[in-house]
Design a protein around this motif. Structure first.
Motif, mmCIF file in Angstrom:
data_model
loop_
_atom_site.group_PDB
_atom_site.id
_atom_site.type_symbol
_atom_site.label_atom_id
_atom_site.label_comp_id
_atom_site.label_asym_id
_atom_site.label_seq_id
_atom_site.Cartn_x
_atom_site.Cartn_y
_atom_site.Cartn_z
ATOM 1 N N ARG A 1 0.825 -1.209 0.000
ATOM 2 C CA ARG A 1 0.000 0.000 0.000
ATOM 3 C C ARG A 1 0.863 1.264 0.000
ATOM 4 N N LEU A 2 1.903 1.285 0.832
ATOM 5 C CA LEU A 2 2.766 2.466 0.910
ATOM 6 C C LEU A 2 3.530 2.680 -0.393
ATOM 7 N N SER A 3 3.995 1.594 -0.999
ATOM 8 C CA SER A 3 4.756 1.733 -2.245
ATOM 9 C C SER A 3 3.868 2.267 -3.371
ATOM 10 N N LYS A 4 2.612 1.874 -3.394
ATOM 11 C CA LYS A 4 1.708 2.370 -4.436
ATOM 12 C C LYS A 4 1.395 3.856 -4.226
ATOM 13 N N GLN A 5 1.232 4.252 -2.970
ATOM 14 C CA GLN A 5 1.026 5.677 -2.701
ATOM 15 C C GLN A 5 2.243 6.487 -3.128
ATOM 16 N N TRP A 6 3.423 5.963 -2.806
ATOM 17 C CA TRP A 6 4.651 6.661 -3.210
ATOM 18 C C TRP A 6 4.740 6.748 -4.730
ATOM 19 N N ALA A 7 4.423 5.649 -5.411
ATOM 20 C CA ALA A 7 4.536 5.619 -6.867
ATOM 21 C C ALA A 7 3.611 6.640 -7.518
ATOM 22 N N ASN B 1 -3.368 -6.180 -3.523
ATOM 23 C CA ASN B 1 -3.975 -5.942 -4.839
ATOM 24 C C ASN B 1 -5.498 -5.882 -4.765
ATOM 25 N N GLN B 2 -6.067 -6.613 -3.810
ATOM 26 C CA GLN B 2 -7.522 -6.614 -3.689
ATOM 27 C C GLN B 2 -8.052 -5.238 -3.296
ATOM 28 N N VAL B 3 -7.297 -4.510 -2.480
ATOM 29 C CA VAL B 3 -7.720 -3.151 -2.119
ATOM 30 C C VAL B 3 -7.830 -2.289 -3.372
ATOM 31 N N ASP B 4 -6.872 -2.425 -4.282
ATOM 32 C CA ASP B 4 -6.941 -1.677 -5.542
ATOM 33 C C ASP B 4 -8.217 -2.015 -6.308
ATOM 34 N N MET C 1 6.279 -0.857 -11.527
ATOM 35 C CA MET C 1 7.687 -1.199 -11.709
ATOM 36 C C MET C 1 7.868 -2.023 -12.972
ATOM 37 N N GLN C 2 8.920 -1.707 -13.693
ATOM 38 C CA GLN C 2 9.283 -2.502 -14.862
ATOM 39 C C GLN C 2 10.732 -2.942 -14.710
ATOM 40 N N LEU C 3 10.934 -4.250 -14.777
ATOM 41 C CA LEU C 3 12.264 -4.830 -14.611
ATOM 42 C C LEU C 3 12.669 -5.534 -15.893
ATOM 43 N N PRO C 4 13.960 -5.523 -16.225
ATOM 44 C CA PRO C 4 14.394 -6.189 -17.464
ATOM 45 C C PRO C 4 14.189 -7.697 -17.437
ATOM 46 N N ILE C 5 14.070 -8.271 -16.243
ATOM 47 C CA ILE C 5 13.890 -9.724 -16.141
ATOM 48 C C ILE C 5 12.417 -10.112 -16.078
ATOM 49 N N TRP C 6 11.530 -9.128 -16.216
ATOM 50 C CA TRP C 6 10.096 -9.403 -16.067
ATOM 51 C C TRP C 6 9.344 -8.884 -17.279
ATOM 52 N N ASN C 7 8.439 -9.677 -17.778
ATOM 53 C CA ASN C 7 7.640 -9.285 -18.933
ATOM 54 C C ASN C 7 6.430 -8.490 -18.464
ATOM 55 N N GLY C 8 6.469 -7.180 -18.658
ATOM 56 C CA GLY C 8 5.378 -6.324 -18.222
ATOM 57 C C GLY C 8 5.695 -5.629 -16.913
ATOM 58 N N ASN D 1 4.103 -4.893 -9.238
ATOM 59 C CA ASN D 1 4.151 -4.105 -8.015
ATOM 60 C C ASN D 1 4.680 -4.966 -6.876
ATOM 61 N N VAL D 2 4.742 -4.396 -5.687
ATOM 62 C CA VAL D 2 5.280 -5.121 -4.533
ATOM 63 C C VAL D 2 4.447 -6.360 -4.230
ATOM 64 N N ALA D 3 3.130 -6.244 -4.363
ATOM 65 C CA ALA D 3 2.258 -7.396 -4.107
ATOM 66 C C ALA D 3 2.575 -8.544 -5.057
#
Length: 248
Positions: free
Chosen positions: A114-120, A197-200, A211-218, A221-223
């Motif tokens: 939740r905190l990371s999404k608010q920050w983002a 994620n359910q809160v969203d 977040m987008q990482l080179p090792i991840w397709n798409g 988030n933290v969840a």
């Protein structure tokens, strides 16, 4: 069941040791026979298992037997004898801390998400999509389904499915032995992430991925990270039993 169960084991069988440990944890009266140094016991096991010295083999007071059972099968068998299983609740302060740790982890994962999404959202409002370093890009993306983009556009079904899965996992978590730490922590990571994620979904009918990482397709988030970590831990918790089955 007042008479003890007879458990035939071997020094070289990890599954037999796990069954022995489980029975002792459950306060089940058990007579343990090691067939490595008990020829008569070995012959009994062979007579039960068509000439094979398969362990663990259990002989119950009514004469019925189980050979190489899973813990689920053993629990079911004990229940048929109305055997009192050990309570899930701990009896010491240290035991309570150990029991509560996965639930603390659920709260920690949920709060971090939740905190990371608010920050983002605040960061994106001020800076827009930003490449922080070669390994991490902050952007704004939304997912109306679940992990990996599954179940897109199915509306409330995803929310109800998530609630059902979380409730089921909570029940499993409460009933899982404290010794099965990998499984318990895996469940905690998944539950915490799923709730985040359910809160969203409840508030915005979609999940923020930032977040987008080179090792991840798409985007993720933290969840999502927590859910994947939980799945990895749950798989890891199954590996010893799989190896024991292979070894026989």
């Amino acid at each position: 069941m007042t008479e003890p169960i007879t458990l035939y084991i071997s020094n070289y069988c990890g599954q037999a040791k796990r069954v022995e440990k489980f029975l002792l944890e459950q306060n089940v009266a058990v007579n343990i026979v090691n067939i490595d140094n008990n020829p008569e016991g070995r012959e009994v096991v062979k007579s039960i298992n068509q000439g094979n010295a398969s362990v663990p083999t259990l002989v119950f007071p009514d004469g019925s037997t189980l050979t190489e059972p899973s813990l689920t099968e053993l629990k079911s068998k004990l229940a048929s004898f109305h055997q009192r299983e050990a309570p899930y609740w701990p009896h010491s302060f240290g035991g309570w801390i150990d029991w509560l740790l996965p639930f603390m982890l659920i709260v920690l994962v949920f709060g971090a998400d939740r905190l990371s999404k608010q920050w983002a959202l605040q960061f994106l409002a001020e800076n827009g999509p930003t490449v922080l370093n070669p390994w991490l890009t902050i952007l704004e993306a939304y997912n109306r389904g679940v992990a990996f983009g599954w179940f897109q556009g199915v509306g409330p079904l995803v929310g109800w499915l998530t609630i059902g899965v979380v409730l089921f996992m909570l029940i499993v978590l409460v009933q899982t032995s404290r010794q099965e730490r990998l499984l318990r922590y895996g469940l905690a990571f998944i539950i915490g992430g799923a709730l985040g994620n359910q809160v969203d979904r409840l508030v915005a009918q979609q999940v923020l991925d930032f977040m987008q990482l080179p090792i991840w397709n798409g985007a993720l988030n933290v969840a999502d990270i927590a859910i994947n970590m939980g799945m990895a831990l749950m798989i890891a918790s199954m590996i010893p039993a799989i190896f024991d089955r292979v070894k026989g």
